[in-house]
Enzyme design. Sequence first.
Site, PDB file in Angstrom:
ATOM      1  N   ASP A 110       0.869  -1.177   0.000  1.00  0.00           N
ATOM      2  CA  ASP A 110       0.000   0.000   0.000  1.00  0.00           C
ATOM      3  C   ASP A 110       0.908   1.231   0.000  1.00  0.00           C
ATOM      4  OD1 ASP A 110      -2.247   1.561  -0.044  1.00  0.00           O
ATOM      5  OD2 ASP A 110      -3.128   0.790   1.804  1.00  0.00           O
ATOM      6  N   CYS A 155     -14.416 -22.172  20.430  1.00  0.00           N
ATOM      7  CA  CYS A 155     -13.653 -22.345  19.196  1.00  0.00           C
ATOM      8  C   CYS A 155     -12.769 -23.573  19.359  1.00  0.00           C
ATOM      9  CB  CYS A 155     -12.784 -21.102  18.970  1.00  0.00           C
ATOM     10  SG  CYS A 155     -11.694 -21.223  17.544  1.00  0.00           S
TER      11      CYS A 155
END
Length: 645
Positions: free
Chosen positions: A89, A274
């Site tokens: 970027d 999870c």
Amino acid sequence: MTFEIKERDAAGRLCRFTTRHGAVITPNLLPVINPNKMMITPKEMKQRFGVDILITNSYIINKNPELRKHALMSGVHKLIDFHGTIMTDSGTFQSYIYGDINVDPLEIVRFQRDIGSDIGTILDIFGTPGQTKEESQQGTTETIRRAKESIQEKGEMLLACPVQGSVYPELREECARQLSSLNADFFPIGGVVPLMENQRYTDLVRCILAAKRGLDPSKPVHLFGAGHPLIFSLAVALGCDFFDSSAYAKYAQDGRMIFLWGTEKFDDLVELPCCCPVCSTYTISELRQLDAKDRTLQLALHNLYVSYAELRTIRTAIKGGWLWELVEQRAGANPFLFEALQVLREQNHLVWLEQFEPASKKTALFYTGPQTMYRPTVFRYHMRLCSRFDPLFNTTMVFPEGTKPYSMFYQRQMQQILTKKHVNFVVDSTIGPVPFELDEMYPLAQSVFPMSIDKETREITQHIMQRFLKTGKVIHWKEDMKLKQEKSKRSPFDFDLRRVSAVADMQFGRGASDALLNGRITIIKSKRTGKIRNILCDGVHVLSMRAEDGFFTLKLEGGRRLHNRLNYPLLRVVITNDAVPFVKEGKSVFSKFVSECDPSLRPFDECLVVDRDDVFLAIGRTQLTRDEMLSFRHGIAVKTRESLK
Ligand code: GUN
Ligand code: ZN
């Protein structure tokens, strides 16, 4: 660079994307690497998550004299020790966060090129949601100007040119169109971070839709700054190919864990909901006992596991044809996302989405709620029922929902009624009116709805039924109803022939049945299932009916008949002369050889392959939309099945 569609569902695609540093599949996530502080090294990312594309920041590298020197000398791949595809970027986001930064737009592009970035990004102007239209317009104009100048400097590097335009769809679409006309390689959708931070998902959806409308469909699309997996499936269904995540690290530093339903503060959890490697290795109390730095690392790893798992789920859904089901399921987890999904009910968006929707799928359509009634495939069925289906008789008899296939379930009743009266037989099904003769076509037979239906869906169904029945007489069937014998003499009614004719018109358009069935018809049925298999006209095989989706595959003679009867460009894919010998040999049509295509053809439709003089060459099955065929340089546009020698 190559970019090629391999699988598709909704307006989403599963692609193979190659750069100088190898191949990646999309949709995919680029983890953000901060070259100053790598919480998880790229090497570890590769090992744990199979990361073969990531994003780092050239502005940060350039600002730090040591990193800058190292990068210019040895390249960015050596700098961060990663040998897959690296996107960089430009500093736009830093200027949005910190205000003015001292960067020259062309210098930062040259710098990215010189450090060997695979995909560099121009220094675009970040359009914030609070801007007036005039301010936003100034920003997009400057972004486009910089894109033009930057392209001159890109060299071997691929260049990403972000679509800006704040919350103004017209500006987004126009910006996308202008950037697409340049020699850019990669299109991020920019300026959306503040929308996501504030859960403004309806605005986000409008931004994506507007950008996608204007963008070249053959280039990768990246949703800039999207790191929460909650929104991945919807963004993919609208055509986004890449995401980037600094969220995994930022959330972890903030003590937060990412889940598919949102985020949870680690301190508030009593157990770990999870079973990723982190959550399976540690108990919650063991995680609590880690020192802060270690715990942050583990939370970051968990965040990445959850994000990559969602991408696997999405790719599996694309392959399996259940991406809309996944999107609707995910939208149920968050009211703002739920609201965003409803933007897709608007007519103009439905029309846009419908063009990408596969003609049929391997798996059944599953109902998840009223939103299912606005799926592009349901919308298409309703449209075609009104525009392509001709009821045979003046009177329609409406039956309540029964077991599928309806024509079998009501076979006895149909035969009894036909001895007295000729009527159209239609089931008042949740998906809409289903004429018996269409009851094996996708998605009518291949859909699963619950027995009891909510009021909203019921109202939608009723509305379509009313539209369908607006002309002619209607009788609602009852078990003990008495019918008067009709006096007029009628020819016997051949239901199989009626099915063949009605399906042909629904699939190929009005006039197709006349073209295909003009002659002495023989219908051959499967001995095992009793279903229609082959249709011969004057002894020549013209069509086969597929058992899975109730659609026809064309035989060469069927194609020839459609070609004779239906005017150009209907059902045609036009190819350039250099591809003609290959297609004649039965080879597939590559998109770079397509010069025109009927805009009403959808992916996986049967089609006619013709040359530039409309000479009929072959029949096959499309893999792409018209616009995709005309823009992609790689990949198959039509799978040829039979060709004229
Ligand atoms: N990162 C997050 N949003 C943006 C954006 O709009 N432009 C650029 N260049 N980077 C971003
Ligand atoms: Zn976990």
